[in-house]
Design a protein around this motif. Structure first.
Motif, PDB file in Angstrom:
ATOM      1  N   GLU A 446      43.009  38.514  31.783  1.00  0.00           N
ATOM      2  CA  GLU A 446      41.576  39.305  31.615  1.00  0.00           C
ATOM      3  C   GLU A 446      41.452  40.936  30.872  1.00  0.00           C
ATOM      4  OE1 GLU A 446      41.695  36.122  34.927  1.00  0.00           O
ATOM      5  OE2 GLU A 446      43.290  37.963  33.593  1.00  0.00           O
ATOM      6  N   LYS A 450      39.752  42.349  27.479  1.00  0.00           N
ATOM      7  CA  LYS A 450      38.533  43.587  28.131  1.00  0.00           C
ATOM      8  C   LYS A 450      38.136  44.961  27.778  1.00  0.00           C
ATOM      9  CE  LYS A 450      36.300  45.785  32.020  1.00  0.00           C
ATOM     10  NZ  LYS A 450      36.270  46.194  33.753  1.00  0.00           N
ATOM     11  N   LYS A 468      44.081  29.264  31.818  1.00  0.00           N
ATOM     12  CA  LYS A 468      43.235  30.331  31.877  1.00  0.00           C
ATOM     13  C   LYS A 468      42.299  30.217  30.029  1.00  0.00           C
ATOM     14  CE  LYS A 468      44.482  34.042  34.935  1.00  0.00           C
ATOM     15  NZ  LYS A 468      44.861  35.391  35.369  1.00  0.00           N
ATOM     16  N   LYS A 471      38.267  29.830  29.319  1.00  0.00           N
ATOM     17  CA  LYS A 471      38.638  31.382  29.136  1.00  0.00           C
ATOM     18  C   LYS A 471      38.385  31.886  28.342  1.00  0.00           C
ATOM     19  CE  LYS A 471      36.614  34.320  33.174  1.00  0.00           C
ATOM     20  NZ  LYS A 471      36.581  34.896  34.050  1.00  0.00           N
ATOM     21  N   ASN A 472      39.655  31.909  27.865  1.00  0.00           N
ATOM     22  CA  ASN A 472      40.624  33.603  26.252  1.00  0.00           C
ATOM     23  C   ASN A 472      40.069  32.809  25.485  1.00  0.00           C
ATOM     24  OD1 ASN A 472      41.366  34.198  29.033  1.00  0.00           O
ATOM     25  ND2 ASN A 472      43.732  33.227  27.821  1.00  0.00           N
TER      26      ASN A 472
END
Length: 549
Positions: A446, A450, A468, A471-472
């Motif tokens: 995350e 970001k 993840k 989502k990545n």
């Protein structure tokens, strides 16, 4: 009658024309001392720590391991082997020089650590990073008949998270040549394009001294010349040639075929220097459409992470042990290794070339932010550029290396500063070797996404947290990602627990784990989860399991 020249025949001609360079491997004749007073004879490579004795005082630390969810610091020992690797070590040897040479280069493949090099009483070099190779130029005069070489090392406490060993743990060599010579590490060989029908090889080199014709000869494994090229003198000694030939045998893990490229430098009708390199003809690429491709064919990387030491043998490099290690990895289905988390050796890469093992060559375990009190963070700002340059220049001709890694779980991954450093180090790799992509292992997905840290990389590498991935990938313009460190499953060999349950926190009265591969660390996952990603998601280009042997 047509005569087919071989490399062996040309080498004979070369010797007749001029005295050729010599490469001396300085294995025997070394003296070693821990106190600079009492000395004993040793052979190089040498690891002073592996003989023991074991004692937790050698790597006693008071830390909180964040990955384990610890909030308070506590005493930890054994992280770097509980062996006496901390402290000074001193090495010395004398080399009697053959006549006729005017230049020498001392080539140190790995000295742990903070190496000070003196020759005939004069300090000529200092190199702090124990995992990197470095060269020391030694001008020779007719009056110099002997080189008295001294190398002083100093391993300070809390400078490594892993067992680093101590000493001249990789080979030391001495290159002898004349005023006109190919500059070490400046010959760059890469495959421009290759199919089963034809290949194009590009060769760049730099010559110091008299400028004359530079010749390149490519020979197959039987010594038959399959391609050649030459260029006239240049003003600055830099030259570039291209060689074309038909029906190349392409290098791959399944068929690690190697050619030999011989470089000759002529001036005033004489051959003044020659050097040779093993060459693998292969192409590599990573794209959104094709994922990772070797020789134009998509394949998933089936890799493991390996530290540089050889377990109970210690850090001193051992060719037979390295061959056994790579053969064992191949036998279990592995086709790639990640040199976690430091720079590889010449011998290891030569073996990977010849046995067919792809390599992610890694560089650093930390940048500016320290993971341990006296780690590489102390040197990063001053030395990282030089260390990355040496890594790439030293190893870029190895066909086994498929990508560079500029870091592992770097804390700066959530910062703007980290984005700038990533771009800077990656640009150095691109400048010295435009043929390969660059990656690093990120453990804070995350934060790295970001900040833009992940988006900067040629190949975004993620350590663990496979859940993840989807989502990545939605945030990555590259269109693919790599499992740069995966699994970390725990088990006890031959111990089977019932009932069979999946757990990241199983505790048994006997202190063992189950051998059913159903238990994993709090930060990781089962191997089945990673294998499922390789099969189900075309944008996952492969993985490197923690760990190999």
């Amino acid at each position: 009658m047509r005569i087919k020249l071989t490399i062996a025949a040309l080498a004979f001609t070369a010797i007749a024309n001029a005295q050729q360079r010599q490469m001396l491997t300085l294995t025997e004749g070394w003296q070693f001392s821990r106190d600079n007073a009492s000395w004993k004879s040793v052979n190089i490579p040498h690891d002073w720590a592996i003989a023991g004795p074991f004692d937790k005082k050698w790597d006693l630390q008071y830390v909180a391991i964040e990955q384990n969810g610890e909030k308070e610091k506590s005493e930890k020992s054994g992280r770097s082997g509980a062996l006496p690797w901390i402290g000074e070590g001193h090495y010395r040897t004398s080399v009697t020089l053959p006549q006729g040479y005017t230049n020498a280069t001392l080539m140190v493949d790995g000295a742990m650590s903070n190496a000070h090099v003196r020759v005939n009483g004069k300090e000529l070099a200092y190199w702090p990073y124990g995992y990197n190779a470095f060269n020391v130029n030694i001008p020779l005069t007719p009056e110099i008949s002997t080189l008295n070489i001294e190398i002083d090392l100093n391993n300070v406490e809390e400078s490594s998270r892993w067992y680093p060993g101590g000493g001249l743990y990789r080979p030391v060599r001495l290159l002898l040549n004349g005023d006109t010579r190919f500059e070490p590490w400046q010959t760059y060989i890469r495959t421009i394009d290759a199919t089963e029908k034809q290949a194009t090889l590009e060769v760049k080199a730099k010559v110091i001294g008299k400028q004359g014709k530079t010749e390149a000869l490519l020979a197959d494994a039987e010594g038959r010349i399959v391609a050649s090229a030459s260029v006239p003198p240049t003003k600055d000694g830099n030259m570039m040639m291209r060689l074309w030939f038909d029906n190349p045998k392409l290098w791959s893990p399944e068929s690690p075929y190697l050619y030999t490229l011989t470089m000759n430098q002529y001036a005033d009708g004489k051959l003044l220097d020659t050097e040779s390199h093993k060459v693998g003809i292969r192409t590599i690429s990573v794209t959104k459409e094709g994922g990772f491709q070797l020789n134009g064919k998509s394949r998933k990387i089936k890799g493991v992470c390996l530290h540089h030491d050889l377990g109970p043998l210690g850090a001193a490099e051992n060719k037979a042990a390295l061959i056994r290690q790579i053969k064992t990895m191949k036998a279990m289905g592995c086709d790639a290794i990640r040199t976690a988390h430091n720079m590889p050796s010449t011998m290891q890469m030569d073996i990977c070339d010849s046995l067919g093992m792809m390599v992610m060559a890694e560089s650093f375990d930390m940048w500016i932010y320290p993971k341990c009190k006296n780690g590489y963070a102390k040197f990063f700002k001053e030395w990282s550029d030089r260390d990355i340059e040496n890594l790439v220049l030293h190893h870029r001709n190895h066909p086994s290396i498929i990508m560079w890694s500029i870091g592992n779980e770097i804390p700066e991954q959530w910062s703007e500063e980290g984005v700038k450093i990533s771009r800077h180090l990656q640009d150095i790799c691109h400048r010295l070797d435009p043929s390969r992509t660059v990656t690093q292992g990120m453990d804070r997905a995350e934060a790295a996404l970001k900040s833009g840290f992940a988006q900067v990389m040629d190949v975004p590498g993620f350590n663990y947290r496979v859940h993840k991935y989807e989502k990545n990938i939605a945030q990555l313009p590259q269109g693919f990602l790599l499992g740069s460190e995966t699994a970390s499953t725990v088990s006890s060999r031959g111990v089977y627990k019932f009932p069979v349950v999946v757990s990241d926190n199983a505790v048994y009265a006997d202190g063992q784990c189950s051998s059913y591969d159903t238990e994993y660390c709090s930060w990781s996952n089962l191997p089945d989860d990673d294998w499922r990603c390789q099969e189900d998601f075309p944008w996952v280009i492969g993985e490197f399991v923690w760990t190999g042997t």
